[in-house]
Scaffold this motif. Structure first.
Motif, PDB file in Angstrom:
ATOM      1  N   UNK A 152       4.420   3.200  -3.034  1.00 55.90           N
ATOM      2  CA  UNK A 152       4.143   1.707  -3.525  1.00 55.90           C
ATOM      3  C   UNK A 152       2.971   1.261  -2.613  1.00 55.90           C
ATOM      4  N   UNK A 153       2.768   1.415  -1.380  1.00 57.46           N
ATOM      5  CA  UNK A 153       1.670   1.094  -0.664  1.00 57.46           C
ATOM      6  C   UNK A 153       0.409   1.602  -0.936  1.00 57.46           C
ATOM      7  N   UNK A 154       0.302   2.712  -1.802  1.00 59.12           N
ATOM      8  CA  UNK A 154      -0.845   3.381  -2.115  1.00 59.12           C
ATOM      9  C   UNK A 154      -1.282   3.120  -3.552  1.00 59.12           C
ATOM     10  N   UNK A 155      -0.038   2.941  -4.364  1.00 60.78           N
ATOM     11  CA  UNK A 155      -0.404   3.039  -5.598  1.00 60.78           C
ATOM     12  C   UNK A 155       0.244   1.485  -6.245  1.00 60.78           C
ATOM     13  N   UNK A 156       0.405   0.309  -5.479  1.00 61.52           N
ATOM     14  CA  UNK A 156       0.870  -0.681  -6.393  1.00 61.52           C
ATOM     15  C   UNK A 156      -0.231  -1.177  -7.198  1.00 61.52           C
ATOM     16  N   UNK A 157      -1.431  -0.800  -6.903  1.00 61.83           N
ATOM     17  CA  UNK A 157      -2.530  -0.962  -8.155  1.00 61.83           C
ATOM     18  C   UNK A 157      -3.281   0.258  -8.247  1.00 61.83           C
ATOM     19  N   UNK A 158      -3.500   0.634  -9.537  1.00 58.68           N
ATOM     20  CA  UNK A 158      -4.341   2.044  -9.669  1.00 58.68           C
ATOM     21  C   UNK A 158      -5.760   1.649 -10.109  1.00 58.68           C
ATOM     22  N   UNK A 159      -6.776   1.967  -9.371  1.00 61.87           N
ATOM     23  CA  UNK A 159      -8.211   1.754  -9.850  1.00 61.87           C
ATOM     24  C   UNK A 159      -8.311   2.488 -11.151  1.00 61.87           C
ATOM     25  N   UNK A 160      -9.456   1.967 -12.030  1.00 62.91           N
ATOM     26  CA  UNK A 160      -9.726   2.694 -13.205  1.00 62.91           C
ATOM     27  C   UNK A 160     -10.263   4.138 -12.963  1.00 62.91           C
ATOM     28  N   UNK A 161     -10.934   4.089 -11.661  1.00 62.92           N
ATOM     29  CA  UNK A 161     -11.347   5.628 -11.208  1.00 62.92           C
ATOM     30  C   UNK A 161     -10.560   6.360 -11.275  1.00 62.92           C
ATOM     31  N   UNK A 162      -9.339   6.423 -10.984  1.00 64.30           N
ATOM     32  CA  UNK A 162      -8.283   7.248 -10.919  1.00 64.30           C
ATOM     33  C   UNK A 162      -7.821   7.905 -12.366  1.00 64.30           C
TER      34      UNK A 162
END
Length: 267
Positions: free
Chosen positions: A235-245
């Protein structure tokens, strides 16, 4: 959709499954031996839900107030307690039900944005209450002893810090929009951001590789956020996922497309 297993109201030795749909405000239930699901509640704005001793409880928004309600089994008097309005506007607070030490606790979190010079910061305040189910009262709690709480709207936990040395006792772990792991000390009232040094992106691009090994707090808070936990993400890494991923987003969409939920009859 979320669901819980409860003790069926029709028979003490049987079970019931209760499911709720946060975005449609519908709670349904099914008991063994019954051919269809039954609508238990409609129109309730549920904030936090807790299975406890075979029953299901929730914090509910009713007008300008917040109540603790028994969702299942249905009762002629479902409202158990009124939440004190110590922080002012209830819409500025988050409410969490969690089982700890054999009792139901209510954690009320108030978050205010303040400014110090040019840098904004957020001030956290918590009040804890123990729910007396029989009397319908909320009793203030000032100390968790050797326990720590991990809170989220989907799932909350109480753990023994004595068995987990890296977890701070008498503390509350939670997440904010920009700070995925924050620990709040009940004794001092001070909150500390734990994920600042291990953020893998800046909201747009990757800035560092994954920082491992993950801490016990990271794992427990991820478990409290099933959207990431069920996908095998932290969760602490991917609670938000940038468009670049792009590759990660593509893989998640591909897995989600494989999920099929059959329609069921509801009366």
């Amino acid at each position: 959709m979320n669901a819980a297993v409860c003790s069926a109201s029709s028979a003490a030795t049987s079970i019931a499954v209760v499911a709720w749909f946060p975005w449609t405000r519908v709670v349904i239930g099914a008991e063994a031996g019954r051919p269809t699901w039954e609508v238990l509640h409609r129109g309730l704005f549920l904030r936090s839900i807790l299975p406890f001793q075979g029953r299901l409880y929730a914090t509910v928004a009713m007008g300008g107030s917040r109540e603790i309600m028994q969702l299942y089994p249905r009762s002629p008097h479902p409202v158990l307690a009124h939440v004190p309005n110590d922080f002012g506007n209830p819409s500025l607070c988050n409410y969490f039900l969690v089982e700890s030490g054999g009792r139901v606790l209510l954690a009320v979190h108030h978050l205010t944005a303040q400014h110090c010079g040019v840098e904004p910061f957020q001030q956290n305040a918590y009040k804890l209450f123990a729910l007396d189910i029989d009397r319908g009262e909320l009793i203030p709690v000032n100390c968790l002893g050797g326990h720590a709480l991990f809170l989220s709207r989907d799932r909350s936990l109480s753990v023994s810090a004595r068995d987990l040395p890296s977890v701070k006792s008498n503390s509350i772990y939670f997440s904010l929009r920009r700070d995925p792991v924050v620990v709040h000390s009940i004794r001092t009232g001070f909150s500390e951001r734990l994920a600042v040094s291990c953020q893998i992106h800046d909201g747009k691009d990757r800035i560092r590789p994954s920082v491992r090994p993950f801490t016990i707090a990271d794992h427990l808070l991820t478990y409290c956020h099933p959207h990431e936990w069920t996908k095998g993400l932290m969760f602490h890494e991917y609670h938000s996922i940038p468009e670049s991923f792009e590759e990660l987003t593509k893989n998640i969409k591909a897995k989600n497309s494989e999920l099929r939920i059959p329609r069921i009859a509801v009366r």
